[in-house]
Scaffold this motif. Structure first.
Motif, mmCIF file in Angstrom:
data_model
loop_
_atom_site.group_PDB
_atom_site.id
_atom_site.type_symbol
_atom_site.label_atom_id
_atom_site.label_comp_id
_atom_site.label_asym_id
_atom_site.label_seq_id
_atom_site.Cartn_x
_atom_site.Cartn_y
_atom_site.Cartn_z
ATOM 1 N N ARG A 145 -14.548 -7.257 2.706
ATOM 2 C CA ARG A 145 -13.175 -6.774 2.608
ATOM 3 C C ARG A 145 -12.895 -6.127 1.259
ATOM 4 N NH1 ARG A 145 -11.587 -6.646 7.053
ATOM 5 N NH2 ARG A 145 -11.305 -8.308 8.575
ATOM 6 N N LEU B 117 -7.616 -6.006 0.486
ATOM 7 C CA LEU B 117 -7.127 -6.037 1.843
ATOM 8 C C LEU B 117 -7.361 -4.673 2.447
ATOM 9 C CD1 LEU B 117 -3.819 -7.909 2.240
ATOM 10 C CD2 LEU B 117 -6.003 -8.391 3.248
ATOM 11 N N PRO B 118 -7.619 -4.667 3.705
ATOM 12 C CA PRO B 118 -7.729 -3.349 4.314
ATOM 13 C C PRO B 118 -6.433 -2.607 4.076
ATOM 14 C CG PRO B 118 -7.709 -5.073 5.968
ATOM 15 C CD PRO B 118 -7.773 -5.735 4.663
ATOM 16 N N PRO B 119 -6.533 -1.382 3.698
ATOM 17 C CA PRO B 119 -5.320 -0.653 3.337
ATOM 18 C C PRO B 119 -4.429 -0.479 4.540
ATOM 19 C CG PRO B 119 -7.180 0.814 3.536
ATOM 20 C CD PRO B 119 -7.726 -0.554 3.691
ATOM 21 N N ASP C 133 -17.490 -4.834 5.665
ATOM 22 C CA ASP C 133 -17.518 -5.881 6.687
ATOM 23 C C ASP C 133 -18.000 -7.196 6.079
ATOM 24 O OD1 ASP C 133 -20.603 -4.594 8.213
ATOM 25 O OD2 ASP C 133 -20.252 -5.651 6.330
ATOM 26 N N MET D 98 -2.385 8.398 0.644
ATOM 27 C CA MET D 98 -3.518 7.678 1.212
ATOM 28 C C MET D 98 -3.866 8.276 2.563
ATOM 29 S SD MET D 98 -4.853 4.831 -0.241
ATOM 30 C CE MET D 98 -5.076 3.634 1.014
ATOM 31 N N PRO D 99 -5.111 8.444 2.805
ATOM 32 C CA PRO D 99 -5.502 9.075 4.059
ATOM 33 C C PRO D 99 -5.544 8.068 5.196
ATOM 34 C CG PRO D 99 -7.425 8.538 2.814
ATOM 35 C CD PRO D 99 -6.263 8.071 1.987
ATOM 36 N N ARG E 215 -13.278 3.902 -1.131
ATOM 37 C CA ARG E 215 -12.658 5.212 -0.914
ATOM 38 C C ARG E 215 -13.650 6.302 -1.264
ATOM 39 N NH1 ARG E 215 -7.590 7.754 -1.600
ATOM 40 N NH2 ARG E 215 -6.586 5.767 -1.974
ATOM 41 N N SER F 260 -10.210 12.660 1.927
ATOM 42 C CA SER F 260 -10.077 11.395 1.238
ATOM 43 C C SER F 260 -10.002 10.318 2.303
ATOM 44 C CB SER F 260 -8.821 11.392 0.375
ATOM 45 O OG SER F 260 -8.711 10.177 -0.304
ATOM 46 N N ARG F 261 -10.927 9.420 2.286
ATOM 47 C CA ARG F 261 -10.951 8.371 3.297
ATOM 48 C C ARG F 261 -11.079 7.016 2.650
ATOM 49 N NH1 ARG F 261 -13.133 11.000 7.765
ATOM 50 N NH2 ARG F 261 -11.980 12.965 7.782
ATOM 51 N N VAL F 262 -10.535 6.061 3.332
ATOM 52 C CA VAL F 262 -10.603 4.691 2.849
ATOM 53 C C VAL F 262 -11.132 3.828 3.979
ATOM 54 C CG1 VAL F 262 -9.283 2.772 1.937
ATOM 55 C CG2 VAL F 262 -8.617 5.085 1.376
ATOM 56 N N THR F 263 -11.927 2.858 3.619
ATOM 57 C CA THR F 263 -12.356 1.890 4.617
ATOM 58 C C THR F 263 -12.556 0.553 3.920
ATOM 59 O OG1 THR F 263 -13.894 1.471 6.431
ATOM 60 C CG2 THR F 263 -14.822 2.295 4.378
ATOM 61 N N ILE F 264 -12.914 -0.445 4.690
ATOM 62 C CA ILE F 264 -13.180 -1.743 4.087
ATOM 63 C C ILE F 264 -14.564 -2.221 4.500
ATOM 64 C CG2 ILE F 264 -10.825 -2.549 3.831
ATOM 65 C CD1 ILE F 264 -11.235 -3.957 6.533
ATOM 66 N N ALA G 10 -2.861 1.901 4.646
ATOM 67 C CA ALA G 10 -3.019 3.354 4.707
ATOM 68 C C ALA G 10 -1.709 4.013 4.981
ATOM 69 C CB ALA G 10 -3.993 3.712 5.820
ATOM 70 N N ASN H 273 0.810 -1.167 0.000
ATOM 71 C CA ASN H 273 0.000 0.000 0.000
ATOM 72 C C ASN H 273 0.854 1.229 0.000
ATOM 73 O OD1 ASN H 273 -2.646 0.723 -0.302
ATOM 74 N ND2 ASN H 273 -3.315 -0.454 1.415
ATOM 75 N N GLN I 38 -12.328 -2.640 -0.663
ATOM 76 C CA GLN I 38 -11.802 -1.345 -0.254
ATOM 77 C C GLN I 38 -12.693 -0.260 -0.840
ATOM 78 O OE1 GLN I 38 -7.618 -0.968 -0.973
ATOM 79 N NE2 GLN I 38 -7.774 1.233 -1.149
#
Lengths: 578, 582
Positions: B70, B37-39, B89, A227-228, B74, B83-87, B41, A222, B72
């Motif tokens: 899982r 995969l979860p970043p 559930d 990336m935030p 954004r 800017s946000r990233v999540t995964i 970050a 990554n 990703q």
């Protein structure tokens, strides 16, 4: 002890194997000043010798590359000859034959590689070992050189997440423990095929490995620093080692046999919430540090595919690093652009556990400055150009350089100045293409040649005298066995009798291999009263600098001394059982 | 047919063409981010602007409707600097909270699927933005990801033996710098063959592909003991085994389709040695530089990263490439040392550099002589149009000089504005446009050189020159154009894009500020900011607009017919509804 730990490959075929230490591709600048001995990489046969100018010549190398298991010729293998300032590369033809011409006289290391095989140096017998140097005279034609490529071993498997779904884009590496500047660290060990990315089914294939034991690591790649942050409770993927642990010490070894595929190395990546490290950086005058890069690099962990990632400080000096896996790190704050002498930086060891670290207060300081001049041991003016001098201030441990290695430039009046020094440095230097070598480094009348100079914040260390001499030593001879036959399959180690000098950066410690006629040579060793020399078989290069190993061979080694400018011939006998 | 496709990565190419990323040695690849995969970050990012709004939704598989866990997700809003990233559930659901108000693009990706923007329906196009208000929660944001397509096969040599470490790419035509060019497709469209010669490219969008395989420099070398015309290496080859793109056979991939028998052999060619020497402007050997050969074709076809080889300049200024296939190339020399850690991507700074076209024939090319010259320096100041200084918190201003000529890539080396408002750009060459990364709420108004307006006029930087009269003017007032995209009944249309362009073709230059395209948000509303004031714009709604297509002059001509006239005065905030043509 390691000397006896011999994994003999293909003994029946009498052919060399092992993973190669790849010589740098031709055309790349040679790594570091020739006088610097700090690297734990094996000394390259054919390193620029004194008085040898790089040029083309008239010598020719001819030979054939075969597969070590079948004996069949290998076509389109890449063959490289790396020598004193020159190199040649070619590929084998349909019959596996190669020819490299226009080589100047000197000592060459010859290596061959092809996808699917283990890259190997001619004469190499085991992983981590150098090959047999080939000594060429002007106009000499050396033929019938045979290089046997061992078939590479393969590890395959699949990587999953904690739900059991395959994960793509994960970097999988085959790693081994190696000695790096005297410290055992986990490094990527597989050459170009030793690292792979998983595909959409989570599958990976790592190839071209030498037989042995490996630790397989998986890390999610990554990306960009833009990336935030994720939210506090979003877990991240931690680098995981087969069969599924984040601790390399608990990883299982994957054993691969020569030319075999070890399949089924499948495991799940550990996905866990990691720590947040936050705080504030201020300068030595108390001002918030703006726009500096904050990053953490692992100090004892593997030197792996995960680089250090960082983030700039905010205008008020605050910073937050998220998703830091547990471990020991060096946290660095350094300016984004190369700063001048006044640039400030900070280096703080940080130990990360499961919990967040908040409210760190980091104070940066200015680096030290080293000033000095180049002189000759006679006091006469140097007969070489200032531009030929290669002067470096090397840290004690490679790979831990806190700032970029300032390579010093020598001014027209033979002085030099290096700024931005934040940790102890050893002064090393050489003169390119000239028969001169570093004799001593003096500071305030003390000899600091083998000692590191420390720098307090903003401190200037002045009057460093770097002394070069042209009274080079030379040690050479032939290694023979009981029957008087030249021995090629041995490694020669020259080391000081005093174990205090068995440090990773020691100038007194050298290894080399005899050439195709059993002749060896060591050039420009520092003069010393108590040297030992021993020839051993079956030892990896990084083991030879290990003090434990040296202690075992010290007593059986031959003792000798080298005076300044002495040219010594020392015949060696390798007795049975050694 | 409407298909749910993928696009956003093409934007990355638009940026990188102006930056010297083309010359990065081609290693691995994917632009589609941490696939599933979860970043991590990166360690090191602090939360950006915080707010009180949230976006919630679910990621599902487009074919089955089943949730994708899982994945990703954004959410990015350039305006709100968020800017946000999540995964997702176990049920494929996600929530991105604490967002500031703004217009967001939501993108979802997972290995094996095509990366998709919310609202995107076709390959190569953008999605719909989500307009997020203060204290608002947008729910039910569902992205149906199509299964990625796969191209797999083996690359062999003339004996049928596997070729290892060949660089295989699945190329598609995309709009780049105003023309359709062949670029690596989105997804994991680039891979290396393993010891069995096998490759697998996955996560591809459906469409037509050309597959190329190249063995990079260093893998093949001129063989000294061959006859003069015997081949010794391999040329870039296209499926099913032809030397030219024009003869290549296209593969058509449906959604989630796998073509796993794409095997072909590399074409033999004679590799020759290319050697020469580099001197700097003082006539001294340019030690520690880096030399790179870029196939001349690359610039036209836009295949980023396809270099034929890179090598270092030796201490005596000489360099040698051991094995290059015949063809036309551009040779670049960049300074080494210092920041040359990456060699080709490092900042130019004070170094000298050179570029020259060379043609490699069937014989070794010796004595290539290259003289480097120092980059030009441009100094200037940043001011505001009102004359007031920039507020204290708005002091992070970045100034770059981007290349103005898409067929001639140059590095764009950014400079930071100093506290006194001055800046200095170094290492400039060729024709450039000055652009600004302004703080939030501020926009570029004009760039002046010696008083002349050069905002949209490329400046030609001659080596070794220094100009000190650049003025960059920022403003807080800018034009804003918004409205609703409607159909014949006045209903909002989401599946369309609005294109605004100056009527005068002379303004249709590379990176022109006078062309913008935008897609409507979830309510059919579009918004464009910072179009320069102009009296003669055209505005039109089109369907199926591909990313970058608005930069194509031929396309603009084709839509001008249906376009309405539009004027924008300085600082004007205008509302214009746009009707989709029947």
């Amino acid at each position: 002890m390691r000397l006896r730990l011999v994994v003999v490959f293909l003994a029946s075929l009498g052919l060399g194997t092992g993973s190669a230490v790849q010589p740098p591709p031709p055309g790349m600048p040679s790594p570091g000043p020739p006088g610097s001995q700090g690297q734990a990489t094996p000394p390259r046969a054919g390193a620029p010798g004194p008085g040898e100018a790089p040029a083309t010549g008239t010598a020719i190398l001819r030979g054939i590359v075969v597969a070590a298991d079948t004996g069949e010729p290998v076509r389109r293998a890449i063959v490289r000859a790396l020598g004193p300032g020159t190199s040649g590369v070619t590929s084998t033809d349909a019959e596996g034959r190669f020819e490299i011409r226009d080589l100047a006289a000197g000592r060459y290391s010859l290596s061959a590689s092809k996808g699917g095989y283990v890259s190997i140096q001619h004469g190499q017998r085991r992983p981590g070992q150098s090959g047999t140097p080939i000594d060429l005279r002007d106009g000499e034609l050396m033929e019938k050189i045979q290089i046997a490529l061992p078939p590479g071993s393969v590890i395959t498997g699949r990587i999953f997440d904690d739900f059991g779904d395959p994960v793509s884009g994960v970097t999988v590496s085959a790693m081994q423990y190696r000695s790096v500047s005297g410290v055992r660290r986990l490094v990527m060990a597989g050459g170009e095929g030793g690292t792979a990315r998983t595909d959409d089914q989570g599958g990976f294939r790592v190839y071209g490995l030498a037989p042995g034991d490996y630790i397989v690591s998986a890390s999610s790649q990554n990306m960009s620093m833009m990336m935030p942050a994720t939210r506090d409770d979003t877990p991240g993927a931690v680098s995981t080692y087969y069969p599924g642990t984040v601790n390399p010490g608990e990883a299982a070894h994957v054993r691969v046999q020569l030319g075999q595929e070890t399949a089924g190395i499948s495991f799940a990546m550990v996905i866990a919430r990691m720590a947040r490290v936050s705080g504030r950086a201020v300068s030595s005058s108390g001002e918030p540090v703006r726009g500096a890069m904050v990053m953490v690099t692992s100090t004892h962990g593997p030197l792996g595919p995960m680089g250090a990632r960082g983030r700039p400080t905010d205008p008020d000096g605050t910073f937050t690093l998220t998703n830091v896996a547990p471990g020991d790190y060096m946290l660095r704050v350094r300016p984004m652009a190369p700063g001048g002498p006044g640039a400030e930086a900070a280096f703080v060891p940080v130990s990360v556990g499961a919990g967040d670290i908040e409210d760190l207060l980091i104070t940066t300081r200015t680096g030290g400055t080293a000033r000095g001049r180049i002189v000759t041991d006679t006091g006469a003016a140097p007969p070489f150009e200032t531009s030929a001098v290669q002067l470096g201030l090397n840290p004690l441990q490679m790979g831990t350089m806190l700032m970029s290695n300032p390579v010093a430039r020598v001014e027209d009046d033979w002085t030099f100045e290096v700024t931005g020094l934040f940790e102890p440095r050893v002064v090393r230097g050489g003169v390119r293409d000239q028969a001169w070598t570093l004799k001593a480094v003096r500071l305030d009348g003390r000899d600091v040649t083998d000692a590191a100079i420390d720098f307090g914040p903003g401190q200037t260390v002045d009057d460093i005298e770097v002394v070069f001499t042209d009274k080079l030593t030379s040690l050479e001879g032939t290694v023979t066995d009981d029957r008087g036959e030249p021995v090629v399959d041995a490694t020669l180690i020259v080391f000081p009798g005093d174990s205090e000098l068995w440090t990773p950066m020691s100038r007194y410690l050298r290894t080399s291999r005899p050439d195709q006629s059993g002749r060896y040579q060591f050039r420009s060793l520092p003069p010393h009263r108590d040297y030992r020399i021993v020839a051993v078989r079956e030892v990896a290069d990084d083991e030879t600098r290990d003090p434990e190993f040296l202690a075992t061979v010290r007593d059986q080694a031959l003792r000798f001394s080298l005076a300044e400018g002495e040219r010594k011939v020392q015949e060696l006998r390798l007795t049975g059982g050694q | 047919m409407i298909w749910i496709g993928q696009s956003s990565d093409v934007r990355i190419y638009l940026l990188t063409l102006g930056v010297l990323c083309l010359l990065a040695p081609a290693t691995a690849q994917p632009r589609a981010g941490g696939q599933g995969l979860p970043p991590r970050a990166g360690q090191g990012e602090a939360p950006a602007a915080e707010g009180t709004s949230a976006i919630r939704g679910q990621i599902v598989a487009a074919d089955t409707g089943s949730p994708i866990r899982r994945a990703q997700v954004r959410a990015a809003s350039p305006d709100a600097r968020a800017s946000r990233v999540t995964i997702t559930d176990a049920e494929g659901r996600f929530e991105i909270a604490s967002l500031p108000a703004g217009r967001y693009t939501v993108t979802a990706s997972k290995g094996g699927f095509v990366t998709l923007q919310y609202g995107q329906r076709r390959p190569g196009e953008s999605g719909n933005q989500l307009d997020l208000g203060e204290d608002e929660v947008l729910d039910k944001v569902v992205l149906p990801l199509p299964r990625g397509s796969v191209i797999a096969g083996r690359i062999v040599d003339e004996y049928g033996d596997p070729v290892t470490n060949a660089d295989v790419m699945a190329l598609q035509y995309r709009y780049l710098a105003g023309a359709r060019r062949l670029v690596p497709g989105t997804g994991s469209s680039r891979g290396r063959t393993d010891d069995q010669g096998s490759f697998r490219l996955f996560g591809l969008t459906p469409g037509e592909y050309t597959v190329s395989a190249t063995l990079r420099e260093g893998q093949g070398a001129a063989n000294a003991n061959l006859e003069a015309d015997e081949p010794s290496g391999y040329a870039p080859t296209y499926y099913p085994g032809v030397p030219n793109i024009s003869e290549a056979q296209h593969l058509t991939l449906g959604v989630g389709q796998e073509q796993t028998n794409i095997s072909f052999g590399l074409l033999l060619t004679r590799l020759v040695r290319v050697s020469g020497r580099v001197v700097d402007s003082r006539g001294m050997p340019a030690a520690r530089g880096a030399v790179m050969l870029l196939p001349a074709d690359t610039l036209r076809t836009g295949m980023g990263g396809m270099n034929a080889g890179g090598t270092a300049v030796r201490g005596d200024g000489t360099f040698q490439f051991p094995g290059i296939a015949p063809g036309n190339y551009l040779l670049f020399v960049r300074p080494g040392g210092g920041g040359g850690r990456g060699g080709f991507g490092g900042a130019l700074g004070d170094g000298e550099f050179a570029r020259l076209p060379i043609t490699v024939g069937m014989d070794d090319l010796r004595d290539v002589f290259v003289a480097t010259a120092p980059g030009a320096v441009a100094q200037g100041t940043v001011t505001t149009d009102t004359g007031q200084p920039l507020p204290a918190q708005g002091r992070q201003v970045g100034i770059t000089a981007v290349g103005a000529d898409p067929s001639s890539p140059v590095g764009s080396t950014p400079a930071r504005m100093a506290d006194d408002g001055t800046f200095e750009l170094r290492g400039l060459s060729e024709r450039r446009l000055i652009r600004v990364n302004a703080p939030a709420g501020w926009y570029l108004k004009s760039v002046l050189l010696d008083g002349a307006d050069v905002t949209d006029t490329p400046i030609d930087f001659m080596p070794g020159t220094t100009s000190s009269s650049l003025r960059v003017v920022l403003t807080e007032t800018t034009t804003e154009l918004s409205g609703t995209v409607i159909d014949g009944r006045g209903e909002p249309v989401l599946d369309a894009a609005v294109v605004v362009f100056a009527a005068d073709e002379a303004a249709w230059t590379y990176q022109s500020r006078f062309i913008q395209a935008a897609r409507p948000d979830q309510d059919g509303r579009y918004r464009m900011r910072n179009l320069p004031p102009h009296t003669d714009y055209r505005i039109v709604a089109v369907q199926g607009l591909e990313d970058g297509q608005a930069g194509d002059p031929d396309f603009l001509r084709s839509i001008a017919r249906d376009a309405e006239r539009l004027t924008l005065a300085e600082g004007e905030v205008k509302s214009v509804d746009v009707r989709v043509p029947e």
